[in-house]
Design a protein around this motif. Structure first.
Motif, PDB file in Angstrom:
ATOM      1  N   HIS A  35       0.815  -1.216   0.000  1.00 48.43           N
ATOM      2  CA  HIS A  35       0.000   0.000   0.000  1.00 48.43           C
ATOM      3  C   HIS A  35       0.851   1.270   0.000  1.00 48.43           C
ATOM      4  N   GLN A  40      -5.944   5.307  -3.467  1.00 47.27           N
ATOM      5  CA  GLN A  40      -6.605   4.435  -2.483  1.00 47.27           C
ATOM      6  C   GLN A  40      -5.785   4.348  -1.204  1.00 47.27           C
ATOM      7  N   HIS A  95      -2.034   2.448 -11.414  1.00 49.03           N
ATOM      8  CA  HIS A  95      -1.153   2.723 -10.264  1.00 49.03           C
ATOM      9  C   HIS A  95      -1.499   4.056  -9.604  1.00 49.03           C
ATOM     10  N   HIS A 137       3.438   3.499  -5.692  1.00 43.30           N
ATOM     11  CA  HIS A 137       2.435   3.353  -6.759  1.00 43.30           C
ATOM     12  C   HIS A 137       2.451   4.564  -7.697  1.00 43.30           C
ATOM     13  N   LEU A 148      -4.279   3.222  -7.337  1.00 48.05           N
ATOM     14  CA  LEU A 148      -3.830   2.522  -6.123  1.00 48.05           C
ATOM     15  C   LEU A 148      -3.176   3.502  -5.150  1.00 48.05           C
TER      16      LEU A 148
END
Ligand SMILES: C[S@@+](CC[C@H](N)C(=O)[O-])C[C@H]1O[C@@H](n2cnc3c(N)ncnc32)[C@H](O)[C@@H]1O
Length: 494
Positions: A393, A423, A417, A398, A420
């Motif tokens: 994470h 997120q 990416h 990312h 991500l």
């Protein structure tokens, strides 16, 4: 009397204070401890063994408290280490206010608060920074020294305590009382003082603090007590919350759960593991229409390269001697070089420690970012994958991978990416800006408008260190200008 202060008794006395109060009392303090022990024995008229038994009994807190206030002589003053307070005001508070925007609650701890100057400085700064009256702010402060705490609660200070306090702050929050200065009642009421030892029961752990000041206390603790105290402090800080240490203190060798932050000439730490909030978007990207962002970064890096002709030097800083000191010093040096846009030299510093640079999170992400600056996208992608193997994470990795994918002509991979990264960290401005630019190139005006508008807001608040690390060599103003220009070009309001 002589027998009562025998070294063996002083050693035993020290051992009890260390065990019960977590206090580190080095050999330089033995003479003072001997004198204190002698005074205690004389006034209580007991033998050393009787006194030790008493101090070691469960109900000895009053006697231990009195002793604590004599062996900890706190030195403190308002707004000590002004650089840290600047970083607090400009980086840490905005970040935590965003993180707590729903709950509207901010929690702050001053651990080892001495006579209150530190938590009161925090209270004044927060009062000035936070204008929304609907927020609940709790400032909690504790210390092992009851005499210092009594002084804190009184809120009356000498001019010496205000030696670093700006005049306007002094005028706003203090009024003269004889030669002293009385602190405003509203600020006094904003801080809750308690008597605790870092070594004792810890009701404060689990409070989920946004900011913890634990400055200039470590030196009082034995190495074991330091580790135990840090363990509690770590658990007391919310994920994404911040820890400030004294300027000569470090977490090296003590914890890997914090990222080192550097801004406003101050170092501080951010606890890892801020909760991910899923933020779905539905943009579709099909065709390219303008210069890519990764090409812009490459152009900026080449410009800087052309301007800098000094040779690489100081690959390993000279001041450091232990491995963790070398890492910390190298990191600081590499950031300094990055700030000065000396990307190749910064990379040389990081690469000189290749054995650790892939395992130290701050070093690893800096290394990946520097590969991007050098146009070495495949090496950057590899470095990002190494980071993600340890923490899938990692928002920064990312985002940098998104740049690598774009550089490889893979718009879809870049988009994924960036998603991500968002997120993992919804307030990270750069992947949002990148998504907006990708959408622009794909002629998806609606997605571009939405992502660029969001990026504009996030960029205003973005942490300067992150802009330095991920801004592709552009400063905040340049990124804001880019964002506004792109937004206007796709019909959005900038
Ligand atoms: C030098 S003062 C620091 C005050 C303030 N944090 C600052 O930086 O200005 C250190 C304080 O740590 C407190 N202290 C030492 N050991 C402690 C312990 N085990 N638990 C709580 N406080 C402790 C001392 O009583 C003292 O007030």
């Amino acid at each position: 009397v002589k027998t009562k202060t025998e070294p063996v008794n002083v050693a035993r006395f020290r051992e009890i204070l260390t065990r019960r109060l977590g206090l580190h009392l080095d050999d330089g303090r033995l003479e003072v401890l001997g004198e204190l022990l002698q005074r205690l024995l004389r006034s209580a008229d007991v033998t050393p063994n009787e006194l030790f038994r008493r101090l070691d009994a469960p109900g000895a807190s009053a006697e231990l408290r009195a002793i604590a206030s004599q062996v900890t002589v706190p030195e403190t003053y308002f707004f000590r280490d002004a650089a840290q307070f600047r970083a607090l005001r400009q980086v840490v508070l905005p970040d935590r206010l965003r993180a707590r925007a729903n709950a509207r609650e901010l929690r702050v701890l001053s651990a080892g608060c001495a006579s209150g100057e530190e938590p009161y400085s925090l209270a004044m700064m927060i009062r000035e920074a936070l204008i929304d009256p609907y927020w609940t702010v709790s400032i909690h402060a504790f210390d092992v020294n009851p005499v210092a705490l009594e002084k804190a609660v009184r809120g009356r200070y000498s001019a010496w305590s205000l030696r670093e306090t700006p005049l306007e702050v002094r005028e706003r929050w203090f009024r003269a009382e004889g030669a002293d200065h009385m602190l405003d009642a509203g600020i006094r009421d904003a801080v809750r003082f308690e008597e605790h030892s870092l070594a004792g029961p810890s009701a404060w752990v689990g409070a989920g603090y946004d900011v913890v000041f634990w400055r200039n206390v470590m030196m009082y603790l034995t190495p074991d007590a330091q580790r135990a105290a840090l363990d509690r402090i770590e658990r007391a800080i919310a994920p994404g919350g911040y820890l400030f240490l004294g300027h000569a203190e470090t977490l090296r060798g003590l914890s890997h759960d914090f990222d080192l932050c550097h801004s406003h000439e101050a170092f501080y730490y951010r606890r890892r593991g801020a909760e991910a909030v899923v933020s779905p978007t539905s943009a579709r990207h099909t065709e390219a229409s303008s210069v890519s962002w990764i090409a812009a970064i490459d152009g900026a890096a080449r410009r800087v390269q052309a301007l800098s002709d000094e040779p690489v030097r100081d690959a390993v800083p000279e001041v450091a001697d232990s491995p963790s000191e070398i890492v910390d010093a190298s990191l600081a040096r590499a950031f300094e070089l990055l700030q000065r846009e000396r990307f190749a030299e910064a990379l040389a510093v990081v690469e000189a420690l290749s054995a650790v640079s892939s395992r130290n999170p701050s070093m690893a992400i800096l290394r990946a970012a520097l590969f991007i600056h050098g146009g070495r996208l495949e090496r950057a992608a590899l470095a990002c994958r190494e980071i993600l193997a340890l923490d899938e994470h990692d928002a920064g990795a990312h985002y940098l991978l998104a740049l690598c994918r774009e550089g490889a002509g893979d718009q879809h991979g870049a988009f994924e990416h960036d998603q991500l990264a968002i997120q993992a960290d919804p307030i990270f401005a750069m992947p949002r800006l990148h998504l907006g630019l990708l959408a622009r190139r794909a002629n998806d005006r609606e997605s571009a408008r939405r992502d660029l508008s969001r990026a504009l807001v996030l960029l205003e608040q973005e942490d300067p260190t992150r802009i330095l690390l991920f801004g592709g060599g552009f400063g905040r103003d340049a990124l804001l200008a880019l964002c506004r220009g792109e937004l206007a070009a796709c019909g959005g309001a900038a």
